[in-house]
Design an enzyme around this catalytic site. Sequence first.
Site, PDB file in Angstrom:
ATOM      1  N   PHE A  46       0.809  -1.224   0.000  1.00 31.25           N
ATOM      2  CA  PHE A  46       0.000   0.000   0.000  1.00 31.25           C
ATOM      3  C   PHE A  46       0.839   1.271   0.000  1.00 31.25           C
ATOM      4  O   PHE A  46       0.365   2.321  -0.402  1.00 31.25           O
ATOM      5  CB  PHE A  46      -1.003   0.015   1.163  1.00 31.25           C
ATOM      6  CG  PHE A  46      -0.427  -0.313   2.505  1.00 31.25           C
ATOM      7  CD1 PHE A  46       0.280   0.635   3.244  1.00 31.25           C
ATOM      8  CD2 PHE A  46      -0.614  -1.576   3.048  1.00 31.25           C
ATOM      9  CE1 PHE A  46       0.792   0.329   4.480  1.00 31.25           C
ATOM     10  CE2 PHE A  46      -0.103  -1.890   4.301  1.00 31.25           C
ATOM     11  CZ  PHE A  46       0.602  -0.935   5.016  1.00 31.25           C
ATOM     12  N   GLY A  49       1.280   3.660  -3.202  1.00 35.54           N
ATOM     13  CA  GLY A  49       0.324   4.682  -3.594  1.00 35.54           C
ATOM     14  C   GLY A  49      -0.242   5.498  -2.452  1.00 35.54           C
ATOM     15  O   GLY A  49      -1.064   6.383  -2.659  1.00 35.54           O
ATOM     16  N   HIS A  50       0.172   5.232  -1.217  1.00 36.72           N
ATOM     17  CA  HIS A  50      -0.425   5.905  -0.050  1.00 36.72           C
ATOM     18  C   HIS A  50       0.649   6.328   0.931  1.00 36.72           C
ATOM     19  O   HIS A  50       0.818   5.669   1.956  1.00 36.72           O
ATOM     20  CB  HIS A  50      -1.401   4.972   0.639  1.00 36.72           C
ATOM     21  CG  HIS A  50      -2.361   5.660   1.552  1.00 36.72           C
ATOM     22  ND1 HIS A  50      -2.113   5.855   2.890  1.00 36.72           N
ATOM     23  CD2 HIS A  50      -3.564   6.200   1.311  1.00 36.72           C
ATOM     24  CE1 HIS A  50      -3.153   6.471   3.436  1.00 36.72           C
ATOM     25  NE2 HIS A  50      -4.037   6.684   2.507  1.00 36.72           N
ATOM     26  N   PHE A  51       1.280   7.291   0.854  1.00 39.77           N
ATOM     27  CA  PHE A  51       1.491   8.231  -0.242  1.00 39.77           C
ATOM     28  C   PHE A  51       2.959   8.160  -0.581  1.00 39.77           C
ATOM     29  O   PHE A  51       3.775   8.182   0.331  1.00 39.77           O
ATOM     30  CB  PHE A  51       1.111   9.641   0.181  1.00 39.77           C
ATOM     31  CG  PHE A  51      -0.313   9.758   0.665  1.00 39.77           C
ATOM     32  CD1 PHE A  51      -1.350   9.854  -0.246  1.00 39.77           C
ATOM     33  CD2 PHE A  51      -0.615   9.742   2.017  1.00 39.77           C
ATOM     34  CE1 PHE A  51      -2.663   9.983   0.191  1.00 39.77           C
ATOM     35  CE2 PHE A  51      -1.930   9.863   2.453  1.00 39.77           C
ATOM     36  CZ  PHE A  51      -2.954   9.979   1.537  1.00 39.77           C
ATOM     37  N   VAL A  56       2.195   6.547   4.583  1.00 38.95           N
ATOM     38  CA  VAL A  56       1.338   6.451   5.770  1.00 38.95           C
ATOM     39  C   VAL A  56       0.445   5.221   5.598  1.00 38.95           C
ATOM     40  O   VAL A  56      -0.151   5.032   4.538  1.00 38.95           O
ATOM     41  CB  VAL A  56       0.452   7.715   5.915  1.00 38.95           C
ATOM     42  CG1 VAL A  56      -0.490   7.574   7.097  1.00 38.95           C
ATOM     43  CG2 VAL A  56       1.309   8.957   6.066  1.00 38.95           C
TER      44      VAL A  56
END
Length: 145
Positions: A46, A49-51, A56
């Site tokens: 994750f 893309g986050h972030f 986070v």
Amino acid sequence: MNSLTTKQIQEIIPHRHPFLLVDEIEDYEPGEFGIGYKCVTYREDFFAGHFPQEPVMPGVLIIEALAQVGAVAILSLEENKGKIAFFGGINKCRFKGKVKPGDKLRLETKIIRHKGPMGVGEAVASVDGRVVAQAELTFMVGAAQ
């Protein structure tokens, strides 16, 4: 204390990589509570893309990790072995801090009500003693297909 390894956790709940969000259970009491940990690494899918500019852990995944710890507690009851715990609701949810790569996320879920296949858990996630998320999680235990 009742501790569980990742392999033992997988014998209780059906989650697998990349959605198994609990690395170990430090202690639990069937039907009462669970305390577990997620060691958050930069390699988590994750974070791509986050972030990318400030990685986070998504809040929904923190809540899912708390639910998985609660599921270990509830599915450890003899009458629930081999079943699945599904979300019934999320109430009083608050995020109070960020979870970043390198953090050891402590996950604690206490079962505060349980009647038949339904119940409620009080859940708190923390890093280094600082609360990062808390919620009241409603679950329903159902048969595995």
